[in-house]
Design a protein around this motif. Structure first.
Motif, PDB file in Angstrom:
ATOM      1  N   LEU A 115      42.275  72.784  43.496  1.00  0.00           N
ATOM      2  CA  LEU A 115      41.010  73.215  44.089  1.00  0.00           C
ATOM      3  C   LEU A 115      39.874  73.043  43.084  1.00  0.00           C
ATOM      4  N   PHE A 116      40.111  73.439  41.843  1.00  0.00           N
ATOM      5  CA  PHE A 116      39.111  73.278  40.787  1.00  0.00           C
ATOM      6  C   PHE A 116      38.761  71.808  40.606  1.00  0.00           C
ATOM      7  N   ARG A 117      39.779  70.953  40.610  1.00  0.00           N
ATOM      8  CA  ARG A 117      39.567  69.506  40.462  1.00  0.00           C
ATOM      9  C   ARG A 117      38.714  68.967  41.605  1.00  0.00           C
ATOM     10  N   ASP A 118      39.015  69.374  42.831  1.00  0.00           N
ATOM     11  CA  ASP A 118      38.250  68.914  43.995  1.00  0.00           C
ATOM     12  C   ASP A 118      36.781  69.321  43.886  1.00  0.00           C
ATOM     13  N   GLU A 119      36.551  70.563  43.512  1.00  0.00           N
ATOM     14  CA  GLU A 119      35.175  71.054  43.388  1.00  0.00           C
ATOM     15  C   GLU A 119      34.445  70.365  42.236  1.00  0.00           C
ATOM     16  N   MET A 120      35.142  70.123  41.142  1.00  0.00           N
ATOM     17  CA  MET A 120      34.546  69.434  39.998  1.00  0.00           C
ATOM     18  C   MET A 120      34.178  67.999  40.388  1.00  0.00           C
ATOM     19  N   GLU A 121      35.017  67.352  41.179  1.00  0.00           N
ATOM     20  CA  GLU A 121      34.727  65.985  41.626  1.00  0.00           C
ATOM     21  C   GLU A 121      33.455  65.956  42.476  1.00  0.00           C
ATOM     22  N   ILE A 122      33.307  66.908  43.376  1.00  0.00           N
ATOM     23  CA  ILE A 122      32.100  66.996  44.204  1.00  0.00           C
ATOM     24  C   ILE A 122      30.871  67.174  43.311  1.00  0.00           C
ATOM     25  N   ALA A 123      30.984  68.057  42.326  1.00  0.00           N
ATOM     26  CA  ALA A 123      29.862  68.310  41.416  1.00  0.00           C
ATOM     27  C   ALA A 123      29.506  67.061  40.610  1.00  0.00           C
ATOM     28  N   LEU A 124      30.508  66.341  40.105  1.00  0.00           N
ATOM     29  CA  LEU A 124      30.240  65.131  39.328  1.00  0.00           C
ATOM     30  C   LEU A 124      29.582  64.050  40.185  1.00  0.00           C
ATOM     31  N   LYS A 125      30.010  63.923  41.446  1.00  0.00           N
ATOM     32  CA  LYS A 125      29.389  62.945  42.350  1.00  0.00           C
ATOM     33  C   LYS A 125      27.928  63.301  42.592  1.00  0.00           C
ATOM     34  N   ARG A 126      27.665  64.567  42.842  1.00  0.00           N
ATOM     35  CA  ARG A 126      26.284  64.995  43.081  1.00  0.00           C
ATOM     36  C   ARG A 126      25.413  64.752  41.849  1.00  0.00           C
ATOM     37  N   LEU A 127      25.958  65.057  40.673  1.00  0.00           N
ATOM     38  CA  LEU A 127      25.205  64.824  39.436  1.00  0.00           C
ATOM     39  C   LEU A 127      24.906  63.338  39.238  1.00  0.00           C
ATOM     40  N   LYS A 128      25.886  62.499  39.533  1.00  0.00           N
ATOM     41  CA  LYS A 128      25.687  61.054  39.387  1.00  0.00           C
ATOM     42  C   LYS A 128      24.580  60.579  40.320  1.00  0.00           C
ATOM     43  N   ILE A 129      24.588  61.042  41.556  1.00  0.00           N
ATOM     44  CA  ILE A 129      23.562  60.656  42.525  1.00  0.00           C
ATOM     45  C   ILE A 129      22.191  61.173  42.086  1.00  0.00           C
ATOM     46  N   MET A 130      22.144  62.423  41.641  1.00  0.00           N
ATOM     47  CA  MET A 130      20.871  62.988  41.180  1.00  0.00           C
ATOM     48  C   MET A 130      20.310  62.185  40.004  1.00  0.00           C
ATOM     49  N   ASN A 131      21.175  61.825  39.074  1.00  0.00           N
ATOM     50  CA  ASN A 131      20.721  61.050  37.917  1.00  0.00           C
ATOM     51  C   ASN A 131      20.267  59.651  38.316  1.00  0.00           C
ATOM     52  N   LYS A 132      20.966  59.032  39.255  1.00  0.00           N
ATOM     53  CA  LYS A 132      20.556  57.711  39.715  1.00  0.00           C
ATOM     54  C   LYS A 132      19.193  57.782  40.382  1.00  0.00           C
ATOM     55  N   GLU A 133      18.985  58.810  41.188  1.00  0.00           N
ATOM     56  CA  GLU A 133      17.690  58.961  41.856  1.00  0.00           C
ATOM     57  C   GLU A 133      16.589  59.240  40.845  1.00  0.00           C
ATOM     58  N   LYS A 134      16.904  60.034  39.846  1.00  0.00           N
ATOM     59  CA  LYS A 134      15.905  60.427  38.845  1.00  0.00           C
ATOM     60  C   LYS A 134      15.506  59.253  37.951  1.00  0.00           C
ATOM     61  N   TYR A 135      16.469  58.431  37.556  1.00  0.00           N
ATOM     62  CA  TYR A 135      16.204  57.399  36.563  1.00  0.00           C
ATOM     63  C   TYR A 135      16.064  55.984  37.121  1.00  0.00           C
ATOM     64  N   THR A 136      16.148  55.810  38.426  1.00  0.00           N
ATOM     65  CA  THR A 136      15.961  54.487  39.010  1.00  0.00           C
ATOM     66  C   THR A 136      14.482  54.306  39.364  1.00  0.00           C
ATOM     67  N   PRO A 137      13.868  53.248  38.860  1.00  0.00           N
ATOM     68  CA  PRO A 137      12.459  53.018  39.189  1.00  0.00           C
ATOM     69  C   PRO A 137      12.255  52.880  40.702  1.00  0.00           C
ATOM     70  N   LYS A 138      11.096  53.336  41.186  1.00  0.00           N
ATOM     71  CA  LYS A 138      10.817  53.320  42.614  1.00  0.00           C
ATOM     72  C   LYS A 138      10.908  51.923  43.219  1.00  0.00           C
ATOM     73  N   LYS A 139      10.585  50.890  42.453  1.00  0.00           N
ATOM     74  CA  LYS A 139      10.599  49.546  43.011  1.00  0.00           C
ATOM     75  C   LYS A 139      12.016  49.097  43.384  1.00  0.00           C
ATOM     76  N   TYR A 140      13.056  49.739  42.824  1.00  0.00           N
ATOM     77  CA  TYR A 140      14.427  49.378  43.149  1.00  0.00           C
ATOM     78  C   TYR A 140      15.032  50.236  44.237  1.00  0.00           C
ATOM     79  N   LYS A 141      14.323  51.284  44.628  1.00  0.00           N
ATOM     80  CA  LYS A 141      14.808  52.146  45.702  1.00  0.00           C
ATOM     81  C   LYS A 141      14.442  51.508  47.035  1.00  0.00           C
ATOM     82  N   LYS A 142      15.316  51.655  48.002  1.00  0.00           N
ATOM     83  CA  LYS A 142      15.066  51.060  49.323  1.00  0.00           C
ATOM     84  C   LYS A 142      14.230  51.965  50.169  1.00  0.00           C
TER      85      LYS A 142
END
Length: 142
Positions: A115-142
């Motif tokens: 259960l801990f592993r499953d929840e940690m995986e969800i958190a890591l995915k969300r963090l990865k998405i948040m970081n991609k959104e934060k650090y990707t220049p607007k011109k590359y966003k669709k």
């Protein structure tokens, strides 16, 4: 426009889960998942939230009200990186110099660790998405 039943089936297949496996992860019966996918039933709010959390999507996407999961979705490399990080975290928890992971003075059971592993995986995915959104220049966003 896709509906909840279409999105559920898409997400389940994307993750390579059978209806039974999805039902087990959500604490539901296989017949409930089947009825969701044929459109004979719809989940209550809490179940909908659990499904969205499990697949790391927002509820609007799950309900077919949004065209893309996120502005920037996870690539195969992102998923490999997350798996590598998750394995590293879990190994550290299980082989710590202070002993295996515990809660309230008791060692975590295999079920609790999963259960801990499953929840940690969800958190890591969300963090990865948040970081991609934060650090990707607007011109590359669709």
């Amino acid at each position: 426009m896709p509906t909840f039943k279409d999105m559920l089936k898409y997400l389940r297949n994307r993750e390579g889960l059978s209806q039974s496996e999805l039902a087990d992860k959500l604490g539901l019966g296989k017949s409930t998942i089947s009825m969701y996918e044929v459109g004979k039933r719809e989940p209550d709010f809490e179940t909908l939230e659990s499904i969205a959390d499990l697949f790391n999507v927002d509820m609007n996407f799950l309900l077919g009200k949004k065209d893309s999961e996120n502005e920037l979705s996870l690539t195969k490399k992102d998923k490999r990186d997350i798996t590598k990080d998750l394995d590293s975290i879990m190994n550290k928890l299980q082989s710590s110099s202070a002993g295996p992971a515990s809660y309230d003075g008791e060692e975590l059971s295999p079920e609790a660790m999963e259960l801990f592993r499953d929840e940690m995986e969800i958190a890591l995915k969300r963090l990865k998405i948040m970081n991609k959104e934060k650090y990707t220049p607007k011109k590359y966003k669709k």
